[in-house]
Design an enzyme around this catalytic site. Structure first.
Site, short mmCIF file in Angstrom:
data_model
loop_
_atom_site.label_atom_id
_atom_site.label_comp_id
_atom_site.label_asym_id
_atom_site.label_seq_id
_atom_site.Cartn_x
_atom_site.Cartn_y
_atom_site.Cartn_z
N ASP A 85 0.79 -1.25 0.00
CA ASP A 85 0.00 0.00 0.00
C ASP A 85 0.81 1.29 0.00
O ASP A 85 0.25 2.38 0.13
CB ASP A 85 -0.97 0.07 1.20
CG ASP A 85 -2.11 -0.93 1.08
OD1 ASP A 85 -2.34 -1.40 -0.05
OD2 ASP A 85 -2.74 -1.23 2.10
N HIS A 90 29.99 3.45 -4.67
CA HIS A 90 28.53 3.63 -4.51
C HIS A 90 28.08 3.43 -3.06
O HIS A 90 27.00 2.91 -2.80
CB HIS A 90 27.77 2.67 -5.45
CG HIS A 90 27.91 3.04 -6.89
ND1 HIS A 90 27.54 2.20 -7.91
CD2 HIS A 90 28.37 4.17 -7.48
CE1 HIS A 90 27.79 2.80 -9.07
NE2 HIS A 90 28.29 3.99 -8.83
N ASP A 99 29.24 13.07 -1.85
CA ASP A 99 28.77 13.20 -3.23
C ASP A 99 27.26 13.39 -3.13
O ASP A 99 26.52 12.44 -2.85
CB ASP A 99 29.15 11.92 -3.99
CG ASP A 99 28.82 12.00 -5.48
OD1 ASP A 99 28.02 12.87 -5.88
OD2 ASP A 99 29.35 11.17 -6.23
N ASP A 140 25.22 17.72 -9.31
CA ASP A 140 26.00 16.56 -8.87
C ASP A 140 27.36 17.07 -8.41
O ASP A 140 28.20 17.41 -9.24
CB ASP A 140 26.12 15.60 -10.07
CG ASP A 140 26.83 14.31 -9.73
OD1 ASP A 140 27.11 14.07 -8.54
OD2 ASP A 140 27.09 13.52 -10.66
N HIS A 200 37.06 4.70 -11.95
CA HIS A 200 35.80 5.09 -12.59
C HIS A 200 36.12 6.09 -13.68
O HIS A 200 37.28 6.46 -13.88
CB HIS A 200 34.82 5.67 -11.57
CG HIS A 200 35.33 6.87 -10.83
ND1 HIS A 200 35.46 8.12 -11.40
CD2 HIS A 200 35.77 7.02 -9.54
CE1 HIS A 200 35.93 8.97 -10.51
NE2 HIS A 200 36.14 8.33 -9.38
N HIS A 213 30.21 12.44 -16.68
CA HIS A 213 29.06 12.01 -17.47
C HIS A 213 28.25 13.23 -17.86
O HIS A 213 28.33 14.29 -17.21
CB HIS A 213 28.20 11.02 -16.65
CG HIS A 213 27.95 11.48 -15.25
ND1 HIS A 213 26.94 12.35 -14.93
CD2 HIS A 213 28.62 11.24 -14.08
CE1 HIS A 213 26.98 12.61 -13.62
NE2 HIS A 213 28.00 11.96 -13.08
N HIS A 215 22.89 11.09 -14.52
CA HIS A 215 23.67 10.50 -15.62
C HIS A 215 22.77 10.63 -16.84
O HIS A 215 21.93 9.76 -17.11
CB HIS A 215 23.99 9.03 -15.35
CG HIS A 215 25.03 8.84 -14.29
ND1 HIS A 215 25.75 7.69 -14.13
CD2 HIS A 215 25.48 9.68 -13.31
CE1 HIS A 215 26.59 7.81 -13.11
NE2 HIS A 215 26.43 9.01 -12.60
N GLU A 235 34.92 14.68 -12.51
CA GLU A 235 35.00 14.11 -11.17
C GLU A 235 36.11 13.07 -11.01
O GLU A 235 35.85 11.90 -10.78
CB GLU A 235 33.65 13.50 -10.77
CG GLU A 235 33.03 12.59 -11.82
CD GLU A 235 31.68 12.05 -11.36
OE1 GLU A 235 31.63 11.47 -10.27
OE2 GLU A 235 30.69 12.21 -12.10
N TYR A 250 41.68 6.59 -4.86
CA TYR A 250 41.17 5.76 -3.76
C TYR A 250 42.25 4.75 -3.41
O TYR A 250 42.60 3.91 -4.25
CB TYR A 250 39.88 5.05 -4.18
CG TYR A 250 38.91 6.00 -4.86
CD1 TYR A 250 38.04 6.80 -4.12
CD2 TYR A 250 38.93 6.16 -6.26
CE1 TYR A 250 37.20 7.72 -4.74
CE2 TYR A 250 38.09 7.07 -6.89
CZ TYR A 250 37.23 7.84 -6.13
OH TYR A 250 36.40 8.74 -6.76
N ARG A 285 37.60 12.41 -3.98
CA ARG A 285 37.02 12.76 -5.29
C ARG A 285 36.61 14.22 -5.23
O ARG A 285 36.16 14.70 -4.18
CB ARG A 285 35.81 11.86 -5.61
CG ARG A 285 35.15 12.21 -6.94
CD ARG A 285 34.22 11.11 -7.49
NE ARG A 285 33.04 10.87 -6.70
CZ ARG A 285 32.85 9.84 -5.89
NH1 ARG A 285 33.79 8.92 -5.76
NH2 ARG A 285 31.73 9.70 -5.21
N GLU A 313 34.25 16.84 -7.58
CA GLU A 313 33.31 16.83 -8.71
C GLU A 313 32.61 18.18 -8.86
O GLU A 313 32.01 18.68 -7.91
CB GLU A 313 32.25 15.74 -8.49
CG GLU A 313 31.18 15.73 -9.56
CD GLU A 313 30.22 14.55 -9.45
OE1 GLU A 313 29.98 14.08 -8.31
OE2 GLU A 313 29.71 14.11 -10.49
N1 GLY Z 1 26.65 10.99 -7.99
C1 GLY Z 1 26.89 10.06 -8.99
C2 GLY Z 1 28.02 10.41 -9.81
O1 GLY Z 1 28.83 11.23 -9.43
O2 GLY Z 1 28.16 9.95 -10.90
MN MN Z 2 28.75 12.46 -11.19
MN MN Z 3 28.44 12.65 -7.96
#
Ligand code: GLY
Ligand code: MN
Ligand code: MN
Length: 432
Positions: A39, A238, A255, A266, A345, A349, A356, A379, A383, A400, A402
């Site tokens: 529900d 993630h 992030d 982002d 990574h 993007h 994304h 970004e 690591y 990181r 970004e």
């Molecule tokens: N927050 C997801 C990325 O940086 O791609």
């Molecule tokens: Mn990103």
């Molecule tokens: Mn991000």
């Protein structure tokens, strides 16, 4: 609703029609309401492609656009009983007028009406492969339409993803305004929380503060689940558990971005919870920052969209070598992809309606070249996992940085520049 401008969406549908081959039709589905458990549902989020062409915010809807420019909406019939539970519904008649469609119908009639709309067309365009249920419906509508036109060629089914994605790649004025605002809200929120962050706070304390700042500054929703990663959890790309203590002396990688008018921002910042970087943290931070700045400059009109990636690999490799985390020549580090131990990574993007964004990076084997009014995140990160073969003092450091970049022919614009990014600026802000 007051600032809804139907002309924006009508113009996009007209542009889509122009980009379609003659005698073809596009069929696009809205999002569905997703059950959370008994529900209860997750908050509704319209499908970005559907929103882009309609501005219509209800589930259980289908849009068709024909190459001659006609557009038809199928949506839920108005139901005053249901409205008592779930709120306002447009219904086909009012939706047709308000959103500027040529026709609108009750969604429950789609299996009768849609095959008639598509019969005799040469091509049916759809975003194939996103939903098995929708793909099956499309197949059944095509079969039904083909059976009505036995003496004509069968309808071709084509994936429309690159056409729509290419359109979404170049942001229009309205989109840039919304992205700018989303980035501004996220940036002032990051700045504000960074200033308040203190030893003793947990990851979820910070999460609460970021989400609260977004809302207080005008954004109801985050554009994705924030990552608030203290210490070595920053190395988990993630990580969204956000449920641990952050220890004195640790960095926290945040992030977090928000959504404004359906458009994402982002941002990632990494800062010492006690306000002062250690020597190793600072050394890694500066390597990432240098790669970030170099990659931003590579996001230049005319360059292939993979240039920032290559630039970041080179810059990070040189930096990792300079601080002693990688050995060998720069060429060897790049040829053998040794940097991937620490940078696993991509550089960024496309960003827009989706964090994304659903836009191509290459079409027919040819890389997309940067053009004015594209928006990309930059970004880079380093690591150092426990498993790395390096001195213990480096282990557990994850950094990181970004920002969100608007590509312009006279250079890029950093839309998220309001959050400090130099180590000294961060330390200064945190000491205020
Ligand atoms: N927050 C997801 C990325 O940086 O791609
Ligand atoms: Mn990103
Ligand atoms: Mn991000």
């Amino acid at each position: 609703m007051s600032d809804f401008n139907v002309n924006i969406f009508k113009a996009r549908r007209a542009e889509v029609a122009k980009r379609m081959e003659d005698n073809s039709i596009l069929v696009l589905s809205s999002s569905k309401l997703v059950s959370r458990n008994n529900d209860t549902t997750f908050p509704f989020r319209q499908d970005s492609n559907f929103y882009y062409l309609t501005g219509f915010q209800e589930p259980d809807s289908i849009l068709t656009v024909q190459s001659d420019g006609r557009s038809v909406l199928f949506c839920r019939k108005k139901n005053s009983e249901l409205e008592k539970w779930d709120g306002f519904m447009w219904g086909p008649d009012a939706a047709k007028d308000h959103f500027g469609f040529d026709e609108a119908h009750d969604i429950s009639e789609i299996n009768e009406i849609l095959p008639n709309l598509i019969r005799g067309q040469k091509t049916l365009n759809a975003l194939v492969g996103k939903s098995l249920e929708f793909d099956q419906k499309v197949t059944s509508w095509i079969n039904k339409a083909n059976s009505m036109e036995r003496h004509q060629g069968n309808i071709d089914l084509k994936n429309f993803s690159n056409v729509l994605g290419s359109m979404r790649l170049i942001k229009d004025r309205n989109e840039i305004d919304l992205i700018r605002k989303s980035c501004e809200i996220a940036a002032i929120s990051h700045r504000s929380v960074m200033q308040k962050a203190k030893v003793g706070m947990t990851e979820y304390d910070l999460e609460t503060m970021y989400l609260n700042e977004f809302k207080m500054n005008g954004s109801r929703e985050a554009s994705y689940t924030p990552i608030i990663a203290g210490g070595k959890r920053a190395c988990i790309l993630h990580y969204i558990d956000n449920n641990q203590n952050i220890k004195d002396g640790e960095l926290v990688l945040v992030d977090a971005g928000c959504e404004y008018g359906m458009y994402a921002s982002d941002i990632t910042r990494t800062y010492p919870i006690n306000g002062k970087f250690t020597g190793e943290q600072r050394a890694i931070y500066d390597v990432v920052l240098e790669a970030h700045n170099a990659a931003c400059h590579a996001a230049k009109v005319g360059n292939p969209c993979t240039d920032p990636q290559k630039t970041s690999e080179k810059s990070l490799s040189q930096g990792l070598k300079d601080i002693g985390l990688l050995k060998g020549s720069l060429d060897e580090i790049l040829e053998k992809n040794l940097y991937r131990e620490f940078y696993y990574h991509k550089i960024g993007h496309w960003m827009g309606l989706d964090v994304h964004d659903d836009c191509p990076y290459s079409i027919d084997g040819k890389e997309i070249l940067f053009e004015d009014d594209m928006v990309m995140t930059i970004e880079p990160g380093i690591y150092v996992n426990d498993t790395a073969d390096v001195d213990a003092r480096w282990k557990g450091i994850g950094v990181r940085i970004e920002n969100d970049i608007l590509v312009k022919s006279d250079g890029y614009e950093n839309l998220t520049a309001k959050v400090p990014v130099q180590a000294e600026e961060i330390e200064q802000l945190m000491s205020e």
